[in-house]
Motif scaffolding. Structure first.
Motif, PDB file in Angstrom:
ATOM      1  N   PRO A  96      29.782 -39.512   0.321  1.00  0.00           N
ATOM      2  CA  PRO A  96      28.708 -40.281  -0.542  1.00  0.00           C
ATOM      3  C   PRO A  96      28.503 -41.439   0.320  1.00  0.00           C
ATOM      4  N   GLU A  98      27.243 -44.313  -0.414  1.00  0.00           N
ATOM      5  CA  GLU A  98      27.601 -45.456  -0.884  1.00  0.00           C
ATOM      6  C   GLU A  98      29.196 -46.007  -0.343  1.00  0.00           C
ATOM      7  N   PHE A 149      25.274 -34.416   0.824  1.00  0.00           N
ATOM      8  CA  PHE A 149      26.510 -35.350   1.292  1.00  0.00           C
ATOM      9  C   PHE A 149      26.727 -35.210   2.877  1.00  0.00           C
ATOM     10  N   TYR A 203      37.023 -42.724  -1.633  1.00  0.00           N
ATOM     11  CA  TYR A 203      35.660 -43.187  -1.470  1.00  0.00           C
ATOM     12  C   TYR A 203      35.561 -44.373  -2.308  1.00  0.00           C
ATOM     13  N   ALA A 206      31.820 -45.732  -4.311  1.00  0.00           N
ATOM     14  CA  ALA A 206      31.064 -44.343  -5.035  1.00  0.00           C
ATOM     15  C   ALA A 206      31.638 -44.435  -6.359  1.00  0.00           C
ATOM     16  N   ASP A 207      30.965 -44.146  -7.429  1.00  0.00           N
ATOM     17  CA  ASP A 207      31.050 -43.879  -8.790  1.00  0.00           C
ATOM     18  C   ASP A 207      31.863 -42.831  -8.891  1.00  0.00           C
ATOM     19  N   ASP A 209      31.626 -40.183 -11.058  1.00  0.00           N
ATOM     20  CA  ASP A 209      30.865 -38.941 -11.101  1.00  0.00           C
ATOM     21  C   ASP A 209      30.427 -38.394  -9.452  1.00  0.00           C
ATOM     22  N   THR A 210      30.026 -39.301  -8.854  1.00  0.00           N
ATOM     23  CA  THR A 210      29.698 -39.003  -7.353  1.00  0.00           C
ATOM     24  C   THR A 210      30.719 -38.388  -6.471  1.00  0.00           C
ATOM     25  N   TYR A 213      31.606 -34.905  -7.921  1.00  0.00           N
ATOM     26  CA  TYR A 213      30.440 -33.980  -7.426  1.00  0.00           C
ATOM     27  C   TYR A 213      30.867 -33.601  -5.852  1.00  0.00           C
ATOM     28  N   PHE A 214      31.315 -34.551  -5.209  1.00  0.00           N
ATOM     29  CA  PHE A 214      31.350 -34.518  -3.871  1.00  0.00           C
ATOM     30  C   PHE A 214      32.741 -33.527  -3.690  1.00  0.00           C
ATOM     31  N   TYR A 218      31.021 -29.759  -4.132  1.00  0.00           N
ATOM     32  CA  TYR A 218      30.348 -29.578  -2.868  1.00  0.00           C
ATOM     33  C   TYR A 218      31.536 -29.165  -1.857  1.00  0.00           C
TER      34      TYR A 218
END
Ligand code: NAD
Length: 313
Positions: A96, A98, A149, A203, A206-207, A209-210, A213-214, A218
């Motif tokens: 991510p 962020e 990503f 990470y 990064a929040d 959820d992100t 998802y990563f 992903y």
């Protein structure tokens, strides 16, 4: 007469395989100058090169991120004469945005974009003077299509595509050829290492959820895709040799026919929506990205979207 080929980033992966394949050419058409940042990492290359080492293959140290290193290396080549320059050195960056520092992003551009530009700037003037030469650039499918990503890595390969697209026009006037090689996923240890790193990190920035998802959406899909669609570094080396030996080398050379529909989507819908929504659906709307990717790839591989690739065989 032997052609002098200089390759960057030869301690592993694709660069190592290209160096070995060209050095082992049966007709001994190439003198390969395999370069790497740190010559202490030469063992794998030397072993793979076998008895070509010291004959059709020599080693030099070169860091594509250093003006001095590049200059010294090229100056040490006889008459600075390089017939074929293969810009292979590159680094990846996943995650991510962020949570990635600006410095880490700049390092990717420093290697993948400015590193290649630095090499071309050093070698191209002599090629122009001689009115001959071939510059090869290891781009990627990600030089043509953004991938979630992989934002910064993708941007660095887009940058190099734009640079080369512009240069190719001028170089044509000087009879200097320029070719991009655009592989999809390739099994090199660099990818496995990156995946292992990802599992360990949390990470920051990064929040939740992100990050989910990563890591949970992903990454597993990406591993599946690598397994199912990945080519070997040898495949990419063979494609590169074909491009070098072609009497009229193509500018763009995708190496994996399964990826041509992905690139073609962009041209099929000029609004860009088709690409964005297809990737969105692939990632978020289906349980198994792998399963659906395979079916979409199969159905998209209709003749109107199929593009010619360069094949290893
Ligand atoms: P790799 O990590 O095995 O090879 C990259 C090489 O570049 C390494 O030997 C590394 O030491 C070298 N390198 C990094 N920074 C350097 C610097 N500053 N100076 C000199 N050398 C440096 O990975 P690979 O997959 O063989 O990658 C080779 C090229 O192929 C890269 O440009 C990469 O972006 C591209 N590519 C890889 C894939 C893939 O899936 N592996 C797909 C498409 C394109």
């Amino acid at each position: 007469e032997q052609k002098v080929v200089l390759i960057t980033g030869c301690s592993s992966g694709i660069g190592l395989r290209i160096a070995v394949l060209l050095a082992r050419d049966e007709l001994k058409r190439y003198h390969v100058i395999a370069t790497m940042r740190d010559l202490r990492k030469k063992d794998r290359l030397v072993e793979a090169a076998g008895d070509t080492y010291g004959k059709t293959l020599t080693l030099l140290s070169l860091d594509v991120c250093s003006d001095d290193s590049v200059r010294q290396c090229i100056d040490s080549v006889k008459d600075r004469h390089i017939d074929i320059l293969i810009n292979n050195a590159g680094v990846g960056l996943l995650g991510p945005v962020e949570s990635i520092s600006m410095d880490d992003m700049k390092k990717v551009f420093e290697t993948n974009f400015f590193g290649t530009v630095r090499m071309i700037k050093e070698v191209m003037p002599d090629m122009k003077k001689r009115r001959s030469g071939h510059i090869i650039v290891m781009s990627s499918v990600m030089g043509l299509q953004g991938v979630v990503f992989n934002d910064v890595y993708t941007a660095s390969k887009f940058a190099i595509e734009g640079f080369c697209e512009s240069m190719a026009v001028q170089l044509l006037k000087f009879n200097v050829k320029l070719s991009l090689i655009e592989p999809g996923p390739v099994h090199t240890e660099f990818e496995t290492k990156m995946m292992e790193e990802v599992a360990k990190m949390d990470y920051p920035g990064a929040d939740a959820d992100t990050v989910r998802y990563f890591k949970d959406v992903y990454i597993p899909s990406s591993i599946d895709i690598f397994e199912a669609l990945g080519q070997t570094p040898e495949d990419i080396a063979k494609c590169t040799k074909k491009v070098i030996e072609s009497s009229r080398p193509r500018f763009r050379n995708l190496t994996n026919s399964l990826y041509t529909p992905i690139v073609a989507m962009k041209y099929a819908d000029e609004s860009g929506g088709l690409s964005v929504h297809t990737f969105y659906n692939l990632l978020f709307n289906f349980g198994s990205l792998m399963h659906i990717t395979m079916s979409i790839l199969k159905c998209l591989t209709c003749s109107c979207l199929r593009r010619r690739t360069i094949s290893p065989d």
